[in-house]
Design a protein around this motif. Structure first.
Motif, PDB file in Angstrom:
ATOM      1  N   SER A 218      52.220  41.259  48.720  1.00 28.18           N
ATOM      2  CA  SER A 218      51.845  41.399  47.172  1.00 28.18           C
ATOM      3  C   SER A 218      52.174  41.290  45.637  1.00 28.18           C
ATOM      4  O   SER A 218      51.619  40.982  44.614  1.00 28.18           O
ATOM      5  CB  SER A 218      52.609  43.258  47.182  1.00 28.18           C
ATOM      6  N   ALA A 219      53.382  40.462  45.905  1.00 24.95           N
ATOM      7  CA  ALA A 219      53.859  39.828  44.638  1.00 24.95           C
ATOM      8  C   ALA A 219      53.010  38.593  44.619  1.00 24.95           C
ATOM      9  O   ALA A 219      52.586  38.154  43.411  1.00 24.95           O
ATOM     10  CB  ALA A 219      55.668  39.436  44.619  1.00 24.95           C
ATOM     11  N   TYR A 220      52.873  37.634  45.429  1.00 27.44           N
ATOM     12  CA  TYR A 220      52.021  36.671  45.700  1.00 27.44           C
ATOM     13  C   TYR A 220      50.575  37.010  44.925  1.00 27.44           C
ATOM     14  O   TYR A 220      49.989  35.697  44.318  1.00 27.44           O
ATOM     15  CB  TYR A 220      52.043  36.002  46.923  1.00 27.44           C
ATOM     16  N   VAL A 221      49.571  38.127  45.722  1.00 28.80           N
ATOM     17  CA  VAL A 221      48.592  38.627  45.323  1.00 28.80           C
ATOM     18  C   VAL A 221      48.608  39.027  43.557  1.00 28.80           C
ATOM     19  O   VAL A 221      47.953  38.234  42.792  1.00 28.80           O
ATOM     20  CB  VAL A 221      47.635  39.332  45.929  1.00 28.80           C
ATOM     21  N   ALA A 222      49.605  39.623  43.378  1.00 30.27           N
ATOM     22  CA  ALA A 222      49.846  39.882  42.096  1.00 30.27           C
ATOM     23  C   ALA A 222      49.827  38.475  40.787  1.00 30.27           C
ATOM     24  O   ALA A 222      49.370  38.710  39.655  1.00 30.27           O
ATOM     25  CB  ALA A 222      51.554  40.773  41.431  1.00 30.27           C
ATOM     26  N   ARG A 223      51.016  38.141  41.116  1.00 25.64           N
ATOM     27  CA  ARG A 223      50.920  36.839  40.255  1.00 25.64           C
ATOM     28  C   ARG A 223      49.536  35.777  40.090  1.00 25.64           C
ATOM     29  O   ARG A 223      49.934  34.779  39.078  1.00 25.64           O
ATOM     30  CB  ARG A 223      52.434  35.960  40.657  1.00 25.64           C
ATOM     31  N   CYS A 224      49.239  35.411  41.488  1.00 26.39           N
ATOM     32  CA  CYS A 224      47.489  34.812  41.375  1.00 26.39           C
ATOM     33  C   CYS A 224      46.654  35.021  40.295  1.00 26.39           C
ATOM     34  O   CYS A 224      45.768  34.867  39.540  1.00 26.39           O
ATOM     35  CB  CYS A 224      47.418  34.471  42.641  1.00 26.39           C
ATOM     36  N   THR A 225      46.340  36.991  40.556  1.00 27.01           N
ATOM     37  CA  THR A 225      45.212  37.337  39.698  1.00 27.01           C
ATOM     38  C   THR A 225      45.867  37.889  38.786  1.00 27.01           C
ATOM     39  O   THR A 225      44.938  38.523  37.727  1.00 27.01           O
ATOM     40  CB  THR A 225      45.250  38.482  40.614  1.00 27.01           C
ATOM     41  N   ASP A 226      46.978  37.567  38.024  1.00 26.97           N
ATOM     42  CA  ASP A 226      47.434  38.121  36.639  1.00 26.97           C
ATOM     43  C   ASP A 226      47.102  36.766  35.717  1.00 26.97           C
ATOM     44  O   ASP A 226      47.235  35.956  35.075  1.00 26.97           O
ATOM     45  CB  ASP A 226      48.763  37.787  36.746  1.00 26.97           C
ATOM     46  N   ARG A 227      45.202  36.845  36.041  1.00 28.83           N
ATOM     47  CA  ARG A 227      44.993  35.294  35.307  1.00 28.83           C
ATOM     48  C   ARG A 227      43.859  36.074  34.707  1.00 28.83           C
ATOM     49  O   ARG A 227      43.115  36.876  34.771  1.00 28.83           O
ATOM     50  CB  ARG A 227      44.622  34.006  36.358  1.00 28.83           C
ATOM     51  N   ASP A 228      43.584  35.787  33.277  1.00 28.96           N
ATOM     52  CA  ASP A 228      42.174  35.959  32.326  1.00 28.96           C
ATOM     53  C   ASP A 228      40.329  35.350  33.233  1.00 28.96           C
ATOM     54  O   ASP A 228      39.779  36.384  33.715  1.00 28.96           O
ATOM     55  CB  ASP A 228      42.192  35.633  31.292  1.00 28.96           C
ATOM     56  N   ALA A 229      40.844  34.273  34.059  1.00 26.26           N
ATOM     57  CA  ALA A 229      39.944  34.628  34.668  1.00 26.26           C
ATOM     58  C   ALA A 229      39.452  35.212  35.471  1.00 26.26           C
ATOM     59  O   ALA A 229      37.939  34.939  36.006  1.00 26.26           O
ATOM     60  CB  ALA A 229      39.884  32.787  35.245  1.00 26.26           C
ATOM     61  N   TYR A 230      41.006  36.090  36.498  1.00 25.95           N
ATOM     62  CA  TYR A 230      40.264  36.563  37.363  1.00 25.95           C
ATOM     63  C   TYR A 230      39.981  38.304  37.000  1.00 25.95           C
ATOM     64  O   TYR A 230      38.493  39.242  37.129  1.00 25.95           O
ATOM     65  CB  TYR A 230      41.496  36.793  38.079  1.00 25.95           C
ATOM     66  N   ARG A 231      40.297  38.668  36.078  1.00 24.28           N
ATOM     67  CA  ARG A 231      39.702  39.478  34.799  1.00 24.28           C
ATOM     68  C   ARG A 231      38.383  39.813  34.432  1.00 24.28           C
ATOM     69  O   ARG A 231      37.845  40.349  35.029  1.00 24.28           O
ATOM     70  CB  ARG A 231      41.200  40.396  33.873  1.00 24.28           C
ATOM     71  N   ARG A 232      38.537  38.379  34.172  1.00 24.97           N
ATOM     72  CA  ARG A 232      36.726  38.095  33.714  1.00 24.97           C
ATOM     73  C   ARG A 232      36.166  38.679  34.989  1.00 24.97           C
ATOM     74  O   ARG A 232      34.226  39.203  34.874  1.00 24.97           O
ATOM     75  CB  ARG A 232      36.376  36.690  33.436  1.00 24.97           C
ATOM     76  N   ALA A 233      35.657  37.603  35.901  1.00 24.91           N
ATOM     77  CA  ALA A 233      35.536  37.700  37.277  1.00 24.91           C
ATOM     78  C   ALA A 233      34.925  38.657  37.396  1.00 24.91           C
ATOM     79  O   ALA A 233      33.950  39.678  38.291  1.00 24.91           O
ATOM     80  CB  ALA A 233      36.329  36.821  38.700  1.00 24.91           C
ATOM     81  N   LYS A 234      35.873  40.456  37.585  1.00 27.42           N
ATOM     82  CA  LYS A 234      35.945  41.160  37.750  1.00 27.42           C
ATOM     83  C   LYS A 234      35.437  41.938  37.669  1.00 27.42           C
ATOM     84  O   LYS A 234      34.046  42.226  37.461  1.00 27.42           O
ATOM     85  CB  LYS A 234      37.599  41.582  38.679  1.00 27.42           C
ATOM     86  N   GLN A 235      35.001  41.949  36.121  1.00 24.77           N
ATOM     87  CA  GLN A 235      34.256  42.277  35.388  1.00 24.77           C
ATOM     88  C   GLN A 235      33.014  42.002  35.488  1.00 24.77           C
ATOM     89  O   GLN A 235      32.216  43.340  35.562  1.00 24.77           O
ATOM     90  CB  GLN A 235      34.860  41.860  34.167  1.00 24.77           C
ATOM     91  N   LEU A 236      32.228  40.757  35.412  1.00 16.55           N
ATOM     92  CA  LEU A 236      31.357  40.502  35.972  1.00 16.55           C
ATOM     93  C   LEU A 236      30.855  41.207  36.951  1.00 16.55           C
ATOM     94  O   LEU A 236      29.107  41.422  37.202  1.00 16.55           O
ATOM     95  CB  LEU A 236      30.565  38.795  36.007  1.00 16.55           C
ATOM     96  N   ASP A 237      31.684  41.095  37.808  1.00 13.37           N
ATOM     97  CA  ASP A 237      30.368  41.576  39.435  1.00 13.37           C
ATOM     98  C   ASP A 237      30.665  43.229  39.666  1.00 13.37           C
ATOM     99  O   ASP A 237      29.842  43.448  39.684  1.00 13.37           O
ATOM    100  CB  ASP A 237      31.733  41.147  40.848  1.00 13.37           C
ATOM    101  N   GLU A 238      31.619  43.926  38.865  1.00 13.93           N
ATOM    102  CA  GLU A 238      31.837  45.291  38.601  1.00 13.93           C
ATOM    103  C   GLU A 238      30.352  45.691  37.698  1.00 13.93           C
ATOM    104  O   GLU A 238      29.558  46.606  38.132  1.00 13.93           O
ATOM    105  CB  GLU A 238      33.100  45.839  38.097  1.00 13.93           C
TER     106      GLU A 238
END
Length: 208
Positions: A178-198
């Motif tokens: 859980s900590a590793y995934v949270a650390r890796c996904t705490d990135r602007d590019a990840y948030r942009r990608a999620k928003q685009l796909d949603e």
């Protein structure tokens, strides 16, 4: 202007991983959405991927399929993004990428269909069994912050695989995962990608 890079995907697929990678890379790209059982299984897409599966990319006239291969390719094609370590430092980078694409992916897929290799036949499967694969990646990660010391395409791919399993309740939320995934996904590019796909998923649903 048509971009030199085209992304073929469905927003509810493993294409989400490649979307994140593309957002990390930052190069302009066009997106073509394909439907399951429809455009994904027909021409012209079958000329891109004869398997009729997404994701895929076409870059400078060359086609790349398979998520791990696409992530590795993009990291090399756009070195300015800093998503691959220097060649001399890629042992762990390749090891984790292909462990996740091989044993971990196989374990994930068989778990999803509730299939467990019988003990006497585990040697026939690359991942052995679910416990072997999950225990293996947990030991490999250990107390690393990132796989190669800094965030790379390997972290993007491995954390995506673990994140999918956690999201679908297939993997118990062990603190290290859980900590590793949270650390890796705490990135602007990840948030942009999620928003685009949603957004894309909602638009395709409305069109259906």
């Amino acid at each position: 202007m048509v971009a030199d890079l085209t992304f073929y995907t469905n927003p509810q697929s493993r294409g989400q991983i490649v979307r994140w990678m593309l957002e990390e890379v930052g190069a302009p790209y066009d997106t073509e959405y394909l439907g399951y059982g429809g455009t994904m299984k027909a021409e012209p897409y079958l000329s891109i991927n004869p398997m009729g599966k997404v994701p895929a990319i076409r870059h400078s006239g060359k086609v790349v399929t398979e998520v791990a291969a696409i992530c590795t390719y993009l990291a090399d094609a756009f070195p300015e993004a800093g998503l691959a370590p220097p060649p001399a430092d890629r042992a762990d980078y390749y090891r984790f990428l292909f462990f996740a694409a091989g044993p971990l992916e196989q374990a994930f897929s068989l778990k999803a269909v509730d299939f467990t290799p019988p003990p006497e036949r585990r040697a026939m499967f690359g991942h052995g069994c679910w416990e072997d694969a999950i225990g293996g990646i947990e030991r490999m990660l250990g107390d690393r912050e990132f796989i190669t010391g800094r965030f790379s395409a390997a972290d993007l791919y491995v954390s995506s695989q673990l994140g999918f399993m956690l999201m679908f309740g297939m993997l118990e939320p062990r603190p290290s995962f859980s900590a590793y995934v949270a650390r890796c996904t705490d990135r602007d590019a990840y948030r942009r990608a999620k928003q685009l796909d949603e957004q894309a998923a909602e638009e395709l649903k409305a069109q259906a």
